[in-house]
Each structure stands twice: as C-alpha cells, then as structure tokens.
Design a protein around this motif. Structure first.
Motif, PDB file in Angstrom:
ATOM      1  N   UNK A 187       0.815  -1.214   0.000  1.00 44.32           N
ATOM      2  CA  UNK A 187       0.000   0.000   0.000  1.00 44.32           C
ATOM      3  C   UNK A 187       0.851   1.267   0.000  1.00 44.32           C
ATOM      4  N   UNK A 188       2.162   1.113   0.071  1.00 44.92           N
ATOM      5  CA  UNK A 188       3.063   2.263   0.047  1.00 44.92           C
ATOM      6  C   UNK A 188       4.380   1.817  -0.591  1.00 44.92           C
ATOM      7  N   UNK A 189       5.329   2.739  -0.656  1.00 40.89           N
ATOM      8  CA  UNK A 189       6.593   2.486  -1.337  1.00 40.89           C
ATOM      9  C   UNK A 189       7.309   1.275  -0.734  1.00 40.89           C
TER      10      UNK A 189
ATOM     11  N   UNK B  77       7.808   2.648   8.974  1.00 39.89           N
ATOM     12  CA  UNK B  77       8.250   2.003   7.740  1.00 39.89           C
ATOM     13  C   UNK B  77       9.356   0.980   7.977  1.00 39.89           C
ATOM     14  N   UNK B  78       9.333  -0.075   7.193  1.00 38.93           N
ATOM     15  CA  UNK B  78      10.356  -1.117   7.257  1.00 38.93           C
ATOM     16  C   UNK B  78      11.565  -0.654   6.448  1.00 38.93           C
ATOM     17  N   UNK B  79      12.746  -0.732   7.070  1.00 39.00           N
ATOM     18  CA  UNK B  79      13.969  -0.257   6.427  1.00 39.00           C
ATOM     19  C   UNK B  79      14.886  -1.376   5.956  1.00 39.00           C
TER      20      UNK B  79
ATOM     21  N   UNK C 240       6.996   1.073   3.323  1.00 42.19           N
ATOM     22  CA  UNK C 240       6.557   2.177   4.172  1.00 42.19           C
ATOM     23  C   UNK C 240       5.183   1.926   4.775  1.00 42.19           C
ATOM     24  N   UNK C 241       4.443   0.945   4.242  1.00 41.20           N
ATOM     25  CA  UNK C 241       3.127   0.634   4.814  1.00 41.20           C
ATOM     26  C   UNK C 241       3.242  -0.182   6.098  1.00 41.20           C
ATOM     27  N   UNK C 242       4.474  -0.377   6.597  1.00 37.13           N
ATOM     28  CA  UNK C 242       4.832  -1.067   7.850  1.00 37.13           C
ATOM     29  C   UNK C 242       4.737  -2.585   7.762  1.00 37.13           C
ATOM     30  N   UNK C 243       4.427  -3.131   6.599  1.00 35.66           N
ATOM     31  CA  UNK C 243       4.326  -4.585   6.467  1.00 35.66           C
ATOM     32  C   UNK C 243       5.511  -5.143   5.683  1.00 35.66           C
TER      33      UNK C 243
END
Length: 709
Positions: free
Chosen positions: A456-458, A509-511, A476-479
């Motif tokens: 749902x995000x970058x 966000x996941x890095x 960046x959608x945290x998943x």
C-alpha cells in the motif's frame, strides 16, 4: 519470552545444517527447518536426539581449552564405556562369562545403550516438551536431582567411573545453548550431599557461557584431531566394528534386541510378547543400520587437502584465512563519476561441461540505473595477477545500455537494498517505485517481465534467501511480504503474483529485511527501532528484538543480516539531531532472540553481509571492515577506501570482496599473492570467448587503501 509445551511452535529449537564431519559423509542431519511442535513422543525423539553424536573431549576442568593439544580429546577408537582403560577388563570378563540358560540371548558387553528416549529426555529436561515427558516418565514428578543432567564435567566423570553408563551426546550439544539453561525456572530439586540447587547446567571452566560452550564445542568437532580420528568412531557406530568378531574385539557388543533384524516381530503370535519386545526396542534404544562392512577411510588433513591436485587447474585462496595479506585493486569504466549501487556475482550460475573455465557474470547497477553484465573469474588466466574482469561494453554506449525502467519515488534514498539478483543471474528484482510496485526484469533480454503491486506504500527493501526460493519485501506501509520465486525446471522465471505471507507488527516504515528458508525465519528492521522475527511457512509472529540504546526514541534499523546458524546482526542508527555516543552500533542476537552483545561504531554502515564467522561492512565514511561474528571485534584494521561505500559482496569462493564506491569505481579486495601456478595453467583459455585482450582487466591496477588505526 519463554516457550512452554502448550505452544504449537518451538522456534527456539530450529535445526540448522551443522556442517560437521559425521553426517556430511554418512547421514543427513536433522532437517534444518524442523522444530519441536505438537507431535507424538516417538516423532519428537526421532526428530531431536536419537541420531547420536560422540563425546569428543575429555578435558572439562581446565581454565582454557587448547584444541592443538591431543590430550584434551576423547579416544574415538573406543566405545564410550571403555574409554577409561580401567573399565575394559571388567567388560571383557563380563562378556566371556555370560551364558544364557535358555540359549536365546547372545553375549554382550553392555545392557544399556548409547542413544535412547530416556537419554534424550535426560539431556533436554529443561526444554519443553521434554520436561513434561520426563515428568510423565517419572510418575508425575521430577527424578532425584542427583540423577538429573546438572553438570557437564560431572556427567563425563560419571561415564568414566561407570562402564554401564554409555550415553553419547545429542546434536543439541553443538548448536543449541538454550538447553543448558533453566529458562523456564523449573524446580529441579537439590543435590543430596552438597544441597546445591539444580538450575542451569554447570559448564566446563573453559566455557564463559552456554553460547561460548557451544561455540568452542563445535570448534572441537571441526578440529584437525577429530578430522583425523572420527572415522574410528564411525567404524564403531555405523561400520565394520558394529557387529561380528570386530565388535567383540573392540568391546562394542550390545544387547541383541537393539540390532536391526535381530527380532522378527511379525513372526510373534503372542501379543503380550510382541508388545514387550516393542517396548524394549523403543525404550532401550536401537543400534543404527550398519552402513559399512569395511573400515571407513580417514579424512584428509588440511595440509593434505591443500596439496591434493584439483580437477581443474584453478586455485583460489579464502581471503578470511589470509586477512593480514589483503590487497585492493580498482576497475574503472563501469560507472565513471556515478555511484555504483550494486555489484554481485550470483552463486548458482548454470555452467555446461563445455563452458567450464569460462567467465561467470558479475552484475553491476549504477545510480543512473544502468545495468552491467560483466565477465568474472576469481583467478587470472596468465597467473600474473589476482582475478580476471571482462567489462560489459554496453554500459558506456548510450545506444546499447540496459537500464532499469520506471520512476523511483521522490525523496527515496536509492541503495543496494532495492535490488536483488536471482542466484542464476537471469532475473533482477527491483523496488522503490512511486507506484508501490516490485518489478522483475530478465537480464538476458533486458526487459521487464513482471510488474506487481501489492503493498500500500513504497517498497523500501528487498532480500532473498540462500536457496533462491523466497523473496521478502519491506515497505513504508509497515508490512513485509514473502514472495515465492516461481521456477520452471529448477530455473527462476519470475515472482508469484500474490504474496505467500503478509507479516505485520511494525509501527513505522520497514527499512531492512532478511530471510532464511532453511531456518524458517523472516527478519525485519524498522524506523520504529524494533526488529521482528516471523516464521515463513505459517507467517507466525515470534518475537520482537529491541537493540539497547540510551534513547530508543530516535532509533532506526537501516541494516541487518542473518548468518547460516541463525545469528542476527543488527545495525542501528539514531536520527541526525541526536548527540548520543552510541549513534551507530552493531548488535548480535541469537536465533532465539537472546541479546549477545553490541559494538559501538564510528561510522555509518551502508551495506552488510555475513560469511561464515565473519561480518563484512561498508560505510559512508569509506571504511571496509571485517569483524568476528561472535565477538563483533575487528578481525583486521578497517581498509580506508577514501570514498563512501555503497555496496559490499563476497564471492562464492570467499576469494574476493567486491566494493562499489561513490565515484563509480569497483574495488576488488583479495589475498595479496596469486595462488600457486598449477600444471597447464598457462594454457588456460576462455571457452567461447572472443573478447579482445584490451577489454580484460586482471587486477593490474592496485588501489591504495590505508589501514584505519
């Protein structure tokens, strides 16, 4: 978090592929992704401990363990019951004097066995579900504390004093430190004489911790002494000394029911007799199938292995075994003036018989998104230098350049974490696009073959496993999403259209991400300062790791890596505005989430990889560092590359480190001396290659690096 018997998964008991002397030649070790779950006792014992390992040491009292001293090792040519020479005479007399009045029981030396269900429960009493099984066996209570496994030195001494106790070890002694700790705080009672409370297992003096014991014990298993003598133990357990006159002479005969084919259960008509024999076999223990009727050959020593000619006339040196002798060379013309984001040599490139000796592909990606597929050999064809690099001429020709298509998200930092090359060098997976997609490109055709949007995000980071089965993405959608790499005939051809698992738990966000299919674990680091572990097959949340920091408010996890054994190395960084002394740090966790240590860094890590027992990092400040995995200490002084490093990669032979710099140079670090020239090496040719010599670099231009003091 402590795992109890009512949980369906026992993440703390993963089976890793311990590349040891025994099962690499004879048997397969535990499946690396098997773990204790809700299974029957028979399945549990089969999965956990009935494959025996030998006691390999006899020194459990010294302050230091000297693996170069043969006196610290057990005599592997003798059964454990007679390692103490005093017991040999008693066992020999017992065998000679035994006579069954009924004539059905053959003579034997030992009435107990070296591997059985009770022995597994004895060693694993502190780990569920074996604790519960032990209590059930003991009629609802723990056994007497003096009979429990409470001390490794005391257990060894008991074996030396009592010839009727012949328990060997189980694999957990070589990889699973948690079984030595009473993490569940069970009340195991007190010893009768000393009144000492039985808690964690007492370790040898030379072991500082359970982790240190496992590490040194594995080192002992992999030592030159054990390599030279393990075949003698194999002869006893699996080989020609298991049965017959050789077994009698070796004092290695067990009760007849323990041998394969000794009892024909199908021929028994009395149900009670049949059940009694089945119970005896199940509980007493079983001797493995006899695999060898002749003596097992000894393993080559390290010196003999080096001297033995190889099938092909090439030779590379493992740079981690020659760290003081490293040299650096640079290659220009790939991405002049433009940062080199990625440089990798996929490890499973297809080579036909006719193409043996021809170059492999070295894939590069530049900040201007130009892709290069260069030729690479870890040796020079004329042995005058250290490697061979054949430049892809298309990278400098605008008409023939292959580029990554698509628009990257504005403001996103473009790093090596956005690109993954399949292990056969045929596919490129890329992320970071404005439309939240993951793209799959065919490197042979230079075309996009798949464009998948599920996040749902970058998408901010990608990683693949060692097997090339799964890809993991963070966003960046945290998943995080785990994807199956689709294959045809064992060859990767694309990415599944839907994720295999969607992993939740982060609040920002996941890095960074890492994945190990062998260990069934997916690891993700986030801007929220946490590292989360999930399983792959079920997508189950296991635990959250929080690296120590003076203030976790600004902590982020830009990079992480997973070792073969499941160690998790985490690089943490704090936001720019802070002035904390531990702004950048490396942290080490076990596969079960135990914090093992940290190392404060003076530089900002841009890329990280783990090879064996070494961590290789590159930094924005231009330092290439090699550290010991277990201590996090530097193995050598960092090599100063003088410019920001964007990527690091170790070749599959461990012969070279590839380093991509800010100015577009590719730095190749290797051992500073060519391998010995073998016969016929001067006549080596590149099969099917029509490259002009002017296109070939062979490590002729040394790059001046300085050790960072």
């Amino acid at each position: 978090e402590i795992f109890h018997v009512d949980q369906s998964n026992y993440f703390l008991n993963f089976k890793k592929e311990v590349r040891n002397k025994i099962y690499s030649r004879l048997l397969s070790l535990h499946s690396p992704n098997s773990y204790y779950g809700s299974r029957s006792p028979q399945e549990l014992f089969k999965a956990s401990g009935l494959t025996q390992f030998p006691w390999i040491l006899q020194d459990y009292t010294s302050e230091e363990l000297d693996l170069n001293n043969p006196a610290v090792f057990r005599d592997l040519s003798k059964p454990i019951g007679v390692v103490n020479e005093k017991n040999a005479k008693a066992m020999r007399e017992k065998y000679e004097n035994f006579e069954d009045p009924m004539g059905t029981i053959d003579k034997f030396h030992y009435g107990t066995h070296y591997s059985n269900s009770a022995g597994v429960m004895h060693y694993l009493i502190r780990v569920e579900p074996f604790t519960t099984l032990h209590i059930q066996l003991q009629s609802g209570r723990f056994d007497c504390a003096d009979r429990q496994f409470h001390s490794i030195p005391a257990t060894w001494q008991a074996l030396m004093d009592n010839p009727y106790d012949v328990k060997e070890l189980i694999p957990e002694f070589f990889y699973f430190p948690e079984f030595l700790e009473n993490q569940n705080q069970f009340n195991l009672g007190r010893l009768q004489i000393s009144k000492e409370l039985v808690n964690d297992v007492i370790l040898p003096k030379w072991a500082k911790s359970a982790e240190d014991f496992i590490y040194k014990h594995r080192k002992a298993l992999e030592s030159e002494y054990v390599s030279a003598h393990l075949h003698e133990w194999i002869d006893l357990i699996f080989g020609y000394k298991q049965r017959g006159p050789a077994a009698v002479e070796a004092l290695n005969v067990f009760y007849y029911c323990s041998y394969e084919g000794a009892v024909d259960l199908d021929a028994l008509t009395d149900e009670k007799e049949r059940k009694a024999l089945e119970g005896m076999i199940n509980n007493f223990g079983q001797t493995p199938c006899q695999l060898l009727k002749e003596p097992h050959p000894p393993r080559l020593s390290a010196e003999e292995a080096v001297q033995k000619p190889t099938k092909i006339d090439t030779s590379t040196l493992n740079l981690f075994q020659h760290l003081p002798e490293l040299k650096s060379f640079f290659i220009e013309g790939i991405s002049d003036g433009i940062p080199l984001l990625k440089a990798t040599i996929p490890k499973n490139q297809y080579r036909s018989f006719m193409s043996q000796g021809s170059p492999e592909l070295l894939i590069t990606i530049s900040m201007n998104y130009v892709i290069g597929t260069h030729g690479w050999l870890p040796y020079d064809r004329n042995i005058s230098n250290y490697f061979t690099f054949i430049k892809d001429q298309t990278v400098t020709n605008p008409k023939t350049q292959r580029s990554i298509n698509g628009s990257f998200a504005p403001g996103l930092e473009i790093t090596s974490k956005l690109f993954v090359v399949s292990h056969d060098a045929k596919l490129l997976f890329s992320a970071g696009y404005w439309d939240n997609s993951i793209q799959v490109m065919s490197l042979t055709k230079g075309k996009i073959i798949s464009h998948i949007i599920r996040h749902m995000d970058i998408v901010t980071c990608l990683a693949t496993d060692y097997c090339g089965i799964h890809l993991i993405s963070g966003s960046r959608d945290t998943t995080c999403m785990i994807w199956q790499i689709t294959q045809q005939g064992g060859v990767p051809v694309g990415l599944a259209s839907k994720p295999f698992q969607i992993l939740y738990g982060h609040t920002n966000e996941v890095l960074s991400v890492g994945i190990s299919t062998e260990l069934d674990m997916a690891v993700s680091g986030s801007r929220d300062g946490t590292v989360i572990i999930h399983t792959i097959q079920k997508g189950q949340y296991m635990r959250t790791l929080r690296p120590p920091c003076e203030s976790s408010l600004f902590l982020t996890i830009p990079n992480l890596a997973i070792s073969w054994e499941g160690h998790i190395v985490v690089y943490s960084s704090t936001e720019e505005k802070t002035t904390l002394k531990d702004k950048n740090a490396l942290h080490l966790f076990s596969i079960n989430g135990k914090y093992l240590g940290s190392q404060i860094l003076k530089e900002q890590v841009s890329d990280i990889c783990i090879i064996g027992e070494h961590i290789v990092t590159g930094s924005i400040q231009g330092f290439l560092s090699i550290r010991d995995l277990h201590s996090l200490n530097l193995s050598i002084n960092p090599l100063a590359m003088r410019l920001p490093i964007h990527c690091v990669c170790v070749t599959k032979e461990y012969s070279h480190i590839l380093v991509g710099l800010e100015d577009g140079k590719l730095i190749v670090v290797g051992v500073g001396k060519p391998a010995e020239m073998r016969s016929g090496q001067l006549s080596r040719k590149f099969w099917g290659s029509s490259k002009r010599l002017s296109q070939i670099s062979a490590g002729e231009t040394e790059y001046n690096t300085q050790d960072s003091k």
